[in-house]
Each structure stands twice: as C-alpha cells, then as structure tokens.
Design a protein around this motif. Structure first.
Motif, PDB file in Angstrom:
ATOM      1  N   ASN A 171       0.829  -1.185  -0.086  1.00 31.57           N
ATOM      2  CA  ASN A 171       0.017   0.038   0.156  1.00 31.57           C
ATOM      3  C   ASN A 171       1.027   1.296  -0.073  1.00 31.57           C
ATOM      4  OD1 ASN A 171      -2.378  -1.694   0.010  1.00 31.57           O
ATOM      5  ND2 ASN A 171      -2.526  -1.500   2.234  1.00 31.57           N
ATOM      6  N   GLU A 172       1.816   1.383   0.937  1.00 30.93           N
ATOM      7  CA  GLU A 172       2.635   2.396   0.877  1.00 30.93           C
ATOM      8  C   GLU A 172       3.656   2.750  -0.326  1.00 30.93           C
ATOM      9  OE1 GLU A 172       4.276   4.728   3.585  1.00 30.93           O
ATOM     10  OE2 GLU A 172       2.000   4.268   3.842  1.00 30.93           O
ATOM     11  N   ALA A 173       4.074   1.424  -1.016  1.00 39.36           N
ATOM     12  CA  ALA A 173       4.818   1.713  -2.375  1.00 39.36           C
ATOM     13  C   ALA A 173       3.721   2.195  -3.387  1.00 39.36           C
ATOM     14  CB  ALA A 173       5.427   0.634  -2.526  1.00 39.36           C
ATOM     15  N   GLU A 174       2.784   1.724  -3.374  1.00 39.07           N
ATOM     16  CA  GLU A 174       1.738   2.220  -4.421  1.00 39.07           C
ATOM     17  C   GLU A 174       1.459   3.638  -4.449  1.00 39.07           C
ATOM     18  OE1 GLU A 174      -3.207   1.726  -5.552  1.00 39.07           O
ATOM     19  OE2 GLU A 174      -1.986   0.575  -3.923  1.00 39.07           O
ATOM     20  N   ALA A 175       1.223   3.871  -3.194  1.00 41.09           N
ATOM     21  CA  ALA A 175       0.819   5.502  -2.695  1.00 41.09           C
ATOM     22  C   ALA A 175       1.946   6.396  -2.978  1.00 41.09           C
ATOM     23  CB  ALA A 175       0.366   5.574  -1.358  1.00 41.09           C
ATOM     24  N   ILE A 176       3.318   6.134  -3.011  1.00 41.77           N
ATOM     25  CA  ILE A 176       4.203   6.813  -3.020  1.00 41.77           C
ATOM     26  C   ILE A 176       4.509   7.036  -4.603  1.00 41.77           C
ATOM     27  CG2 ILE A 176       6.547   7.063  -2.504  1.00 41.77           C
ATOM     28  CD1 ILE A 176       6.415   5.570   0.055  1.00 41.77           C
ATOM     29  N   PHE A 177       4.300   5.888  -5.264  1.00 47.19           N
ATOM     30  CA  PHE A 177       4.594   6.006  -6.726  1.00 47.19           C
ATOM     31  C   PHE A 177       3.582   6.823  -7.368  1.00 47.19           C
ATOM     32  CE2 PHE A 177       4.153   4.753 -10.971  1.00 47.19           C
ATOM     33  CZ  PHE A 177       5.320   4.153 -11.667  1.00 47.19           C
ATOM     34  N   LEU A 178       2.352   6.693  -7.089  1.00 48.80           N
ATOM     35  CA  LEU A 178       1.117   7.598  -7.562  1.00 48.80           C
ATOM     36  C   LEU A 178       1.506   9.106  -7.242  1.00 48.80           C
ATOM     37  CD1 LEU A 178      -1.612   5.163  -7.329  1.00 48.80           C
ATOM     38  CD2 LEU A 178      -0.637   5.587  -9.573  1.00 48.80           C
ATOM     39  N   GLU A 179       2.032   9.211  -5.927  1.00 47.73           N
ATOM     40  CA  GLU A 179       1.997  10.540  -5.515  1.00 47.73           C
ATOM     41  C   GLU A 179       3.122  11.241  -6.470  1.00 47.73           C
ATOM     42  OE1 GLU A 179       2.633  10.583  -1.475  1.00 47.73           O
ATOM     43  OE2 GLU A 179       0.826   9.741  -0.847  1.00 47.73           O
TER      44      GLU A 179
ATOM     45  N   PHE B 186      13.120  11.840  -9.192  1.00 45.56           N
ATOM     46  CA  PHE B 186      12.807  11.118  -7.971  1.00 45.56           C
ATOM     47  C   PHE B 186      13.846  10.206  -7.863  1.00 45.56           C
ATOM     48  CE2 PHE B 186      10.903   7.790  -5.321  1.00 45.56           C
ATOM     49  CZ  PHE B 186       9.997   8.407  -4.575  1.00 45.56           C
ATOM     50  N   GLU B 187      14.605  10.605  -6.528  1.00 44.20           N
ATOM     51  CA  GLU B 187      15.969  10.194  -6.356  1.00 44.20           C
ATOM     52  C   GLU B 187      16.320   8.884  -5.481  1.00 44.20           C
ATOM     53  OE1 GLU B 187      18.424  13.520  -4.919  1.00 44.20           O
ATOM     54  OE2 GLU B 187      18.768  14.319  -7.179  1.00 44.20           O
ATOM     55  N   LYS B 188      15.030   8.685  -4.737  1.00 41.85           N
ATOM     56  CA  LYS B 188      15.175   7.604  -3.718  1.00 41.85           C
ATOM     57  C   LYS B 188      14.227   6.455  -4.043  1.00 41.85           C
ATOM     58  CE  LYS B 188      17.580  10.376  -0.861  1.00 41.85           C
ATOM     59  NZ  LYS B 188      18.787  10.051  -0.295  1.00 41.85           N
ATOM     60  N   SER B 189      14.550   5.063  -3.449  1.00 37.49           N
ATOM     61  CA  SER B 189      13.755   4.009  -3.770  1.00 37.49           C
ATOM     62  C   SER B 189      12.218   4.513  -2.794  1.00 37.49           C
ATOM     63  CB  SER B 189      14.336   2.835  -3.088  1.00 37.49           C
ATOM     64  OG  SER B 189      14.102   2.861  -1.493  1.00 37.49           O
ATOM     65  N   LEU B 190      11.331   3.683  -3.280  1.00 32.64           N
ATOM     66  CA  LEU B 190      10.041   4.007  -2.677  1.00 32.64           C
ATOM     67  C   LEU B 190       9.977   3.875  -1.288  1.00 32.64           C
ATOM     68  CD1 LEU B 190       7.615   2.438  -5.607  1.00 32.64           C
ATOM     69  CD2 LEU B 190       8.356   4.769  -5.254  1.00 32.64           C
ATOM     70  N   LEU B 191      10.475   2.764  -0.926  1.00 30.78           N
ATOM     71  CA  LEU B 191      10.309   2.351   0.459  1.00 30.78           C
ATOM     72  C   LEU B 191      11.249   3.306   1.419  1.00 30.78           C
ATOM     73  CD1 LEU B 191      10.422  -1.346   0.993  1.00 30.78           C
ATOM     74  CD2 LEU B 191       8.250   0.447   0.561  1.00 30.78           C
ATOM     75  N   ASP B 192      12.015   4.205   0.828  1.00 25.84           N
ATOM     76  CA  ASP B 192      12.951   5.169   1.483  1.00 25.84           C
ATOM     77  C   ASP B 192      12.241   6.372   1.906  1.00 25.84           C
ATOM     78  OD1 ASP B 192      15.412   3.641   1.609  1.00 25.84           O
ATOM     79  OD2 ASP B 192      16.147   4.631  -0.347  1.00 25.84           O
ATOM     80  N   LYS B 193      11.015   6.590   1.070  1.00 26.82           N
ATOM     81  CA  LYS B 193      10.182   7.550   1.184  1.00 26.82           C
ATOM     82  C   LYS B 193       8.986   7.392   2.411  1.00 26.82           C
ATOM     83  CE  LYS B 193      11.802  10.968  -1.478  1.00 26.82           C
ATOM     84  NZ  LYS B 193      11.927  12.639  -1.137  1.00 26.82           N
ATOM     85  N   CYS B 194       8.767   6.094   2.662  1.00 28.21           N
ATOM     86  CA  CYS B 194       7.564   5.663   3.411  1.00 28.21           C
ATOM     87  C   CYS B 194       7.726   6.049   4.718  1.00 28.21           C
ATOM     88  CB  CYS B 194       7.181   4.171   2.848  1.00 28.21           C
ATOM     89  SG  CYS B 194       7.951   2.945   4.015  1.00 28.21           S
ATOM     90  N   LYS B 195       6.527   6.084   5.385  1.00 24.82           N
ATOM     91  CA  LYS B 195       6.298   6.458   6.614  1.00 24.82           C
ATOM     92  C   LYS B 195       7.013   5.417   7.663  1.00 24.82           C
ATOM     93  CE  LYS B 195       1.469   5.059   7.271  1.00 24.82           C
ATOM     94  NZ  LYS B 195       0.181   5.439   7.622  1.00 24.82           N
ATOM     95  N   TYR B 196       6.999   4.374   7.203  1.00 23.61           N
ATOM     96  CA  TYR B 196       7.686   3.249   8.021  1.00 23.61           C
ATOM     97  C   TYR B 196       9.101   2.947   7.679  1.00 23.61           C
ATOM     98  CZ  TYR B 196       2.693   1.920   8.508  1.00 23.61           C
ATOM     99  OH  TYR B 196       1.320   2.099   8.790  1.00 23.61           O
TER     100      TYR B 196
ATOM    101  N   ASN C   6      14.193  -0.003   8.539  1.00 26.63           N
ATOM    102  CA  ASN C   6      15.562  -0.024   8.754  1.00 26.63           C
ATOM    103  C   ASN C   6      15.973  -0.882  10.224  1.00 26.63           C
ATOM    104  OD1 ASN C   6      16.321   1.743   6.600  1.00 26.63           O
ATOM    105  ND2 ASN C   6      16.068   3.532   7.675  1.00 26.63           N
ATOM    106  N   ASP C   7      15.264  -0.768  11.128  1.00 27.18           N
ATOM    107  CA  ASP C   7      15.381  -1.674  12.362  1.00 27.18           C
ATOM    108  C   ASP C   7      15.459  -2.906  12.092  1.00 27.18           C
ATOM    109  OD1 ASP C   7      15.444   0.920  13.978  1.00 27.18           O
ATOM    110  OD2 ASP C   7      13.522   0.833  14.702  1.00 27.18           O
TER     111      ASP C   7
END
Length: 445
Positions: A313-321, A331-341, A346-347
C-alpha cells in the motif's frame, strides 16, 4: 518519458511495431516474457543459489528461486494496482488496448528475473569475482583491457550479468530470451555503465546495469523506450518508472521474509523480533486472531502477510504521488526510502544484518565461496586464454573438456573471453560450483 513508449512490446530483431490492440488476449506479449524466464536454464539454477543461508540443510530457508517467485507475486500486485490508477489518469492508453494486467505482467516478469545474474554464494560471489581481477591472479589482465572493461570485472555486478544473460546473442540464438523491451527496461534498476563512477544521491548511481559487451543492446532498448538520458559524461539514463516497483517488491520481500527466516531458524529471538514486526502492522492487526495462533511459525506468517500488505500500500501510494517526478527522472530515492515506515524497516534490516547475514554459519560458507570462485576463474580463464594463444598444456585441454559446448566459440578479444568464463562461473548453482571445485582440486574423481 511517456507511458505509450515505455510500454513497448518490441523484441530483439523486430522490424515492425507491435501494437497492443492487436495482441492475442489469451497469451499477451508480456505474459510470454514470464513464460520464457520460467523455462530458462538460468532461472532454474536459482533453486540452488543462496538467498540468506548458503547451502542450508533445512527445507524451510528461501533460495534465490523461492525469493524470486515471491518478489514476482508482490511485483505483479504492485503493477496491477498502479496500472489501474495510471489508466484512469491516461485514458489514451486504454484506447491503445492496454489494461492494468499489462502493468502487472511487466513488473511481475521483471521481478521474477531480478536476481537471475547473481553468481553462487550470494553477494559475496560478486565480490569474489571482482577481487580475483582486482587483487588476485586476474589483475595481470589490467593493462590489456580498456578502463571500462576492467571496471566491469573488478566491480562485477549481478544486475549487469543478468542483463547479459537475458540479451546475449549466441550462434543461432539472437537477442537472448527475446523479451519485450518494456520488461527489460523495468529490469534495469541501474541503467548506466561501470564508468565513470561518480556516486550521487540519485538511486540510479548506486550501481551499474550493463557490461561493455552488451552496450549496443542496452542503447537499442533505452532508445526504443524513450528513457531519459542523464546530463553527465558516460552512458547513463534515468530509470524506466516500473523499475521502481520492481525494486520495491524486492525490498519488501527481503526485508520481511529474510527476517522471517531468521526467526524460524532461531537466529533471532521470537519475542524480540515480533515486537519489531508488530510496529509495522499495528494499524491492521487483528489482536484476537493473532493471540489465538498457537505456533510460532503461524504467528510469524500472519505478521509477515500483514506487513507485506502494508508495504505494498505504501509503495503504491508513493509511486502515484510522485508519478511526474519519476517520469522526469528527478525522483532520487527508492519508494520505501520515502515511506512512513522507513525507521521500522531500517530497524528490521539492522537486526537481519547482525543476526543473520553476519552469523557464523553464513560467514563460514561465504569464506569457502570466495576460495571456490577464485580457483574456478583461475583455472578456466588460464586454460581458455592459453588455448587461444596456442600454448595450452594437456591439463588446459582436459579442463576445457569440462566447459559446456556453448562456451567454446572462438573469441578474438581478451575481454570477451574473460567475460565468457565469468558468465559460465556465475551461472553455476552453489552445489555445482562446489562439485566442480572438488574435481579441479582432485578431491572427487
């Protein structure tokens, strides 16, 4: 970049444009890509290549093949969901015959083959090949190669090797697997050559994606797809947008599923690990259902499924945004590098590194892998070059009898000969490499 061009159905050798609206709906061109990958020998070898634990004696741990299948499932879902939204934004694509399943098929196929170029023994295998040419016996070839050719060897890259496997022409086999250019574009996470090596904050500069031996094929593909060239020296392009979804599918799977392997193998304490997983799924977890599960594997599986869903869900939303930024290459980062989690991800990765990837079992087998790959390269590269130079010994002749027939083609230049042997060794499964090493060292007759 524009979607109509990026969704090209063209294959190597085509002289006419393939129209989407003219496709056979029972077996679309992008579906053919998936089938060709599944039936390839390079894909089959992934069943015995390391994902987390090299040569594991359990039947639970993921191999590169099971990992790739799982990534393809996540990638297909991401592609379909993003595709559905894109068709609403770009109705002209629907008029041309494209459906959301096309996006799913492209991302699913590219995800399926994302690790197809990885050598034996995981990422340590890449490093072992590179170090053989940088500081081992292979360093003697430096002065006979161009700077870019030598960089290909000392910084041997599984992504570039994958592109070679997928596109390399051999006698009677033109264009490798002859996949659609859209799928090959989505596969290219790092659409640049090995030099110049100028690290930037942009994700595409993290690694490189093709060897000099496949530069012509690379340029043909990016030109057909209309991929945007970077304003820098050397051959370097911004990503095909769907490559971001392939990367996200891989990131989701290795983050969550490698962690799951670590828990089930006892390398990570269950209570400690589940605390981190629950942080990802706190908004979607059914506590009553979770506490009703009696077995550790069931609890971990439940959290894993929820976590994958959350990150999709996060990856989809970030891509479309960020569609416009992605199409324009900014767009310089991977999608998950931009997600709220990001912090939770990383942990989990940090724990996996400490408890799994650096575990004694993994390190011991990676050390053995270094020696095995170095010895294999030394024996075969020496024999192959001695044969070309007309100075082969009886031992060299015997060694070359072990080399599959397709690698015996005469190659005039040194770089092509060396890359041919690197390709042979890299395609070996872990067990095959061990068996071949035993034969060459006299430990198995």
């Amino acid at each position: 970049m524009n979607w109509e061009q990026l969704l090209s159905l063209k294959r190597f050798g085509d002289t006419q444009k393939r129209e989407r609206i003219a496709q056979d709906e029972t077996r679309l061109g992008f579906d053919v890509d998936y089938d060709r990958i599944i039936f390839s020998s390079a894909f089959r070898s992934l069943q015995d290549k390391t994902q987390v634990i090299p040569l594991s004696e359990t039947d639970f741990v993921h191999t590169r093949l099971t990992h790739s299948l799982e990534v393809s499932v996540v990638g297909r879902t991401l592609g379909r969901r993003v595709g559905k939204a894109l068709l609403e934004r770009h109705p002209n694509l629907q008029k041309l015959g494209y459906t959301f399943n096309d996006f799913g098929a492209i991302v699913g196929a590219a995800s399926l083959m994302h690790d197809i170029g990885n050598p034996p023994f995981g990422h340590s295998g890449e490093k072992a090949i590179g170090e053989y040419f940088k500081s081992g016996n292979g360093s003697k070839y430096k002065e006979q190669l161009s700077a870019k050719e030598y960089q290909d060897l000392i910084d041997f890259e599984g992504n570039a090797n994958g592109f070679k496997i997928l596109t390399e022409t051999r006698k009677g086999v033109s264009g490798g697997l002859r996949l659609s250019y859209a799928t090959l574009g989505a596969f290219l996470k790092y659409p640049k050559e090995s030099l110049p090596k100028r690290p930037t904050n942009h994700i595409v500069d993290k690694k490189y994606g093709f060897f000099q031996s496949e530069k012509k094929e690379f340029l043909d593909i990016v030109d057909d797809l209309g991929m945007k060239q970077k304003p820098s020296s050397g051959t370097s392009y911004y990503r095909h947008p769907l490559a971001y979804l392939v990367e996200a599918a891989d990131d989701i799977c290795y983050t969550i599923i490698d962690f799951e392997d670590g828990i089930n193998l006892g390398l990570i304490d269950e209570e400690f690990a589940l605390e981190y997983m629950i942080k990802l799924v706190k908004d979607t977890i059914d506590s009553k259902k979770y506490h009703s599960l009696q077995h550790k594997t069931d609890r971990v599986s439940y959290l894993r499924a929820l976590a994958i869903g959350v990150l999709i869900n996060e990856a989809e939303a970030i891509f479309l945004e960020n569609e416009d930024a992605i199409l324009n290459g900014v767009f310089e980062k991977s999608l998950l590098d931009k997600c709220k989690y990001e912090a939770q991800i990383n942990d989990i990765i940090k724990i996996s590194v400490d408890k799994i990837y650096k575990s004694k079992e993994v390190v011991e087998k990676e050390v053995a892998g270094y020696r095995i790959i170095s010895d294999l390269l030394d024996v075969f590269v020496t024999a192959f070059n001695n044969k070309f130079d007309g100075i082969s010994s009886n031992y060299d002749e015997l060694v070359l009898n072990l080399l599959p027939e397709e690698y015996h083609e005469k190659r005039i230049d040194l770089y092509t000969r060396i890359m041919s042997i690197c390709s042979y060794v890299s395609r070996m499964s872990d067990s095959c490499a061990i068996r071949m090493h035993k034969k060459l060292t006299g430990n198995l007759i």
